[in-house]
Structure formats: C-alpha cells, structure tokens
Design an enzyme around this catalytic site. Structure first.
Site, PDB file in Angstrom:
ATOM      1  N   SER A 106       0.004  -4.657   3.703  1.00  0.00           N
ATOM      2  CA  SER A 106      -0.448  -2.972   2.932  1.00  0.00           C
ATOM      3  C   SER A 106       0.515  -3.333   1.557  1.00  0.00           C
ATOM      4  CB  SER A 106       0.314  -2.022   3.360  1.00  0.00           C
ATOM      5  OG  SER A 106      -0.295  -1.331   2.931  1.00  0.00           O
ATOM      6  N   ASN A 107       0.941  -1.544   1.104  1.00  0.00           N
ATOM      7  CA  ASN A 107       1.518  -2.455  -0.362  1.00  0.00           C
ATOM      8  C   ASN A 107       2.427  -1.060  -0.130  1.00  0.00           C
ATOM      9  OD1 ASN A 107      -0.264   0.381  -1.437  1.00  0.00           O
ATOM     10  ND2 ASN A 107      -1.564  -1.190  -1.549  1.00  0.00           N
ATOM     11  N   ARG A 108       3.019  -0.625  -1.382  1.00  0.00           N
ATOM     12  CA  ARG A 108       4.587   0.834  -1.921  1.00  0.00           C
ATOM     13  C   ARG A 108       3.578   1.869  -1.708  1.00  0.00           C
ATOM     14  NH1 ARG A 108       8.898  -1.322  -1.135  1.00  0.00           N
ATOM     15  NH2 ARG A 108       9.452  -3.421  -1.734  1.00  0.00           N
ATOM     16  N   SER A 109       2.078   1.900  -1.785  1.00  0.00           N
ATOM     17  CA  SER A 109       1.598   3.621  -1.846  1.00  0.00           C
ATOM     18  C   SER A 109       2.143   4.309  -0.817  1.00  0.00           C
ATOM     19  CB  SER A 109       0.117   3.649  -1.641  1.00  0.00           C
ATOM     20  OG  SER A 109      -0.048   4.804  -2.009  1.00  0.00           O
TER      21      SER A 109
END
Ligand code: CTP
Length: 397
Positions: free
Chosen positions: A208-211
């Site tokens: 995933s990512n940091r959003s």
C-alpha cells in the site's frame, strides 16, 4: 473563518428526552463561533433546566412570549434577527404546529416571524415517527424548504431500540452548516475516491502507500455542504462524512469497478493514491517463514483507469486528477493532465513539510487544461477542497 462564525442562530428546544443532547449541540455551535439564542418550550423545561442553556449559549434562554418587560415582542425580534432557526430536538407536536402555522408558544411565534432557513431535527419513538400524520407533516415541511435532519436508529427512551433517535450532534452541525452555505452544487453528483489502494501479497499482507484519505474526505464534506449528492469510494475505515454514500474498496481493480459503476457523475475527484504496481501472483495462503528463503514478489502494473475516464469523459463532466510529486512538480503534473485528458490537476509536492499524505494540511497548485495555475499556500485540506470545487463549479457553469 468557518461557516458559522458570527451567525445568529435561534436554538429551539422542545420537550423530548433528547433535549439533553441539544446542550451539546448548543456548545458546539458556540465553539464554532455562532451567536446562539436558546428558546425553550414548556416541555423542554421538564427535561433540562433553562440555566444549563443560559450558561452555555450567547444569550439567556428564553421561555415565554410574555413577562419580559425589556422585550415585549421577543418572537419578532428573534425571528427577524436570526440567520437560521434550529429546532433540536423537534417533537411531533412542534412539527405539526409548523405545518399548520399554529402559534402556540414563543418558539412557534419565532419560527413564524422569520425568513431565515429552518432546520428541524425530529426525535421521537419509532411508533410516533412512523405515524402517517407525522410523516405527512414532515413531507409538507420539506416541500416548503425546511431542512429535515433524519433521525437515526439506536437506543430510545425507556430502554427501547428503534428508529427515531435524534441525529448525532456532529450530524446536526453539518446540516446547519449546509443550510447556511450557498448550494452551488445542488443537483450535481460528485464522485470522489479516497485513500491508498491495498494490493494483496497473500491473505494477510498488502502493498500500500501512506495515503490516509483525508483530502478525499475533505472533498466529500465540502461537496455535500454545497448541495451535491456525494459518492465516496474509499479504502480507509474512517467513518464517511455526513451525507456521503460510501462504497468500500481495497484494490485498484475494485476501485476501478466502483468508479465505472457510476454513470452520472458531474464531477469526478480522483484523490485516491492508486497503486501503480501489484503482486502479479498473490498467494492464496499466508506465506510462512518456514516455506524457505525470503520470497521474491514479482510485480505487475495496475491499470491506470484515470486514463479511461479521460478517454470516455461525457460532455459537461469535470474530471479532476491528483499528482503527488517529489520533484519537478509543475512539469510532471502538466504531463499527467495532458496524458490523462483531465480538466483540472491538483499538484502537490509531498516532500515538503505538512504537505500531502496523512497531514491535516496541504499546499497545492491547481492547474487547468487551459494552462492557468492557482497556487494554494499551506492550508487545511477542507480549504483546498473548497478552492478546487470553486474551479470545478465554474467549469460546470
Ligand atoms: N491513477 C489512477 N489509476 C492508477 C494510477 C493513478 O486512476 N493506476 C490516478 C490517481 O488517482 C491520480 C492520478 O492518476 O489522480 C495521478 O496519479 P499518480 O500516482 O500521481 O501518477 P501516475 O500517473 O501513476 O504517475 P507516477 O506514479 O509515475 O508519478
């Protein structure tokens, strides 16, 4: 300055057990900068003391049409001066009186003496709320432009459970703000994506990512406040803002399906951080340490469905993309705007302090297809949403 700053609000409290929750609503209105004048009916005084409201509000609570030598006609004074009248909680009795225009007490007199918007928060037992008479009265008030805050389900007085419970104070405040906001997106459908997609490695692990979805949620709040119907396609667990229809998704492919299922969006805001790569062959069981050496996870590209949206864009739709960059902000963003056939791209340099992922604030450049740019210095994400939707609303005409 918020929507409620300096607004004169008459808070009408009627005799339902939920009157105690109106105390919290009163406090929140005052905290948001509103000037609150409580008006209590005889029934309300059976539930909560006038002193409670007087202590929290901007003016002492008023309880009677008469007996105040300083203000012999309080209802007209309050009704004329009000920017909004909020009836919270609203019993079946006041709803009926509002329908017929029967001036039975100070609160009804004030409601009759105003041209300001009126927001009504019904609260009663399920059997009462379901009565055809009550439903018909609510329908008539709605037709006349009174804003009804729908009651919720949950615990009622006397230990009963059911529909008819007063809406949560935060919901009441959101409706009040909406009633005081120009409805320039009324009749429009705004589709918003939020959060980082989660691409499975195995049943328990994801890439995933940091959003965190905060910017997308701020768009949902702002769009609904301005009268739009809002669909929020989200990957994060955060409860949806008031008024938004929520669609939960996990992966880029799920998000694409959910977005493509909406065929009547006037504005699409692609605020989600969609993964560019995903594991090519996710395991169907948890990969164990004991399976051998550390696994090599082969990646494949996800489909960039914003490009499809740009290709298929119906006439009149405003398509908004985001560009989260760490270098050459304007060059990269301009390139994406052209490649994806967007109307607007919101570019942010996520390497700067306080900008982008997980922050309450953002600093962006709003770039339009005609090349015009608007710099938005560091501000909260709701402000960013407001300015971007101003640009979109202008384009809709
Ligand atoms: N986007 C999308 N589908 C993808 C990837 C991105 O719809 N598979 C959308 C995002 O929601 C965003 C815009 O495209 O609105 C730009 O995303 P971004 O990740 O900044 O750019 P990319 O085009 O993926 O390019 P790069 O990652 O190389 O910067």
């Amino acid at each position: 300055m918020g929507t409620l700053t300096g607004k004169r609000i008459v808070l009408g409290v009627t005799g339902g057990i939920a009157a105690y929750k109106a105390v919290e609503v009163c406090r929140r209105l005052v905290d948001a900068g509103a000037h609150v004048q409580p008006v209590m009916t005889d029934g309300a005084l059976e539930m909560v003391g006038a002193t409670t409201f007087s202590a929290l509000a901007s003016e002492p609570a008023r309880t009677s049409l008469f007996h105040d030598p300083k203000t012999p006609i309080p209802h007209t004074k309050m009704g004329q001066a009000a920017d909004l009248i909020l009836v919270c909680p609203a019993t079946a009795r006041i709803i009926s009186d509002m329908r017929t225009g029967r001036s039975a007490d100070l609160l009804m007199g004030t409601i009759l003496a105003t041209r300001a918007p009126v927001v009504v928060c019904p609260a009663m037992h399920t059997e009462m709320w379901d009565q055809p008479a009550v439903q018909e009265n609510i329908g008539v008030l709605e037709q006349r432009g009174v804003m009804i805050v729908p009651p919720e389900s949950g615990r009622l007085a006397g230990g009963d459970m059911g529909h008819g419970r007063l809406a949560d104070p935060a919901t009441v405040i959101a409706y009040v703000e909406r009633a005081l906001t120009q409805q320039d997106l009324a009749g429009r459908h705004v589709l918003i994506t939020a959060g980082g997609t989660r691409e499975p490695i195995d049943p328990v692990r994801v890439i995933s990512n940091r959003s965190t979805g905060k910017q997308g949620y701020a768009f949902a709040e702002e769009a609904w406040g301005r009268g739009a119907k809002v669909t929020l396609v989200t990957t994060v667990e955060t409860p949806e803002p008031v008024g938004a229809h929520r669609v939960d998704v996990q992966t880029a492919a799920d998000m694409q399906r959910a977005v493509e299922a909406v065929d009547d969006a006037d504005i699409i805001v692609m605020a989600a951080a969609v993964a560019d790569f995903r594991p090519a062959d996710p395991a169907d069981h948890k990969i164990k340490k004991t399976d051998g050496a550390a696994p090599h996870i082969a990646l494949e590209k996800t489909h960039d469905f914003l490009i499809d949206l740009g290709e298929k864009k119906p006439g009149g739709q405003v398509l908004i993309g985001f560009a989260a960059e760490t270098h050459d902000l304007l060059g990269n963003a301009q390139g994406k705007l052209e490649r994806k056939k967007l109307d607007i791209i919101v570019a942010n340099d996520v390497s700067q302090p306080g900008v982008g992922f997980a922050h309450e604030t953002n600093e962006v450049v709003i770039i339009q297809a005609d090349g015009s740019c608007q710099d938005v210095p560091l501000t909260d994400k709701r402000d960013v949403a407001r300015l971007v939707l101003d640009t979109a609303a202008n384009k809709l005409g």
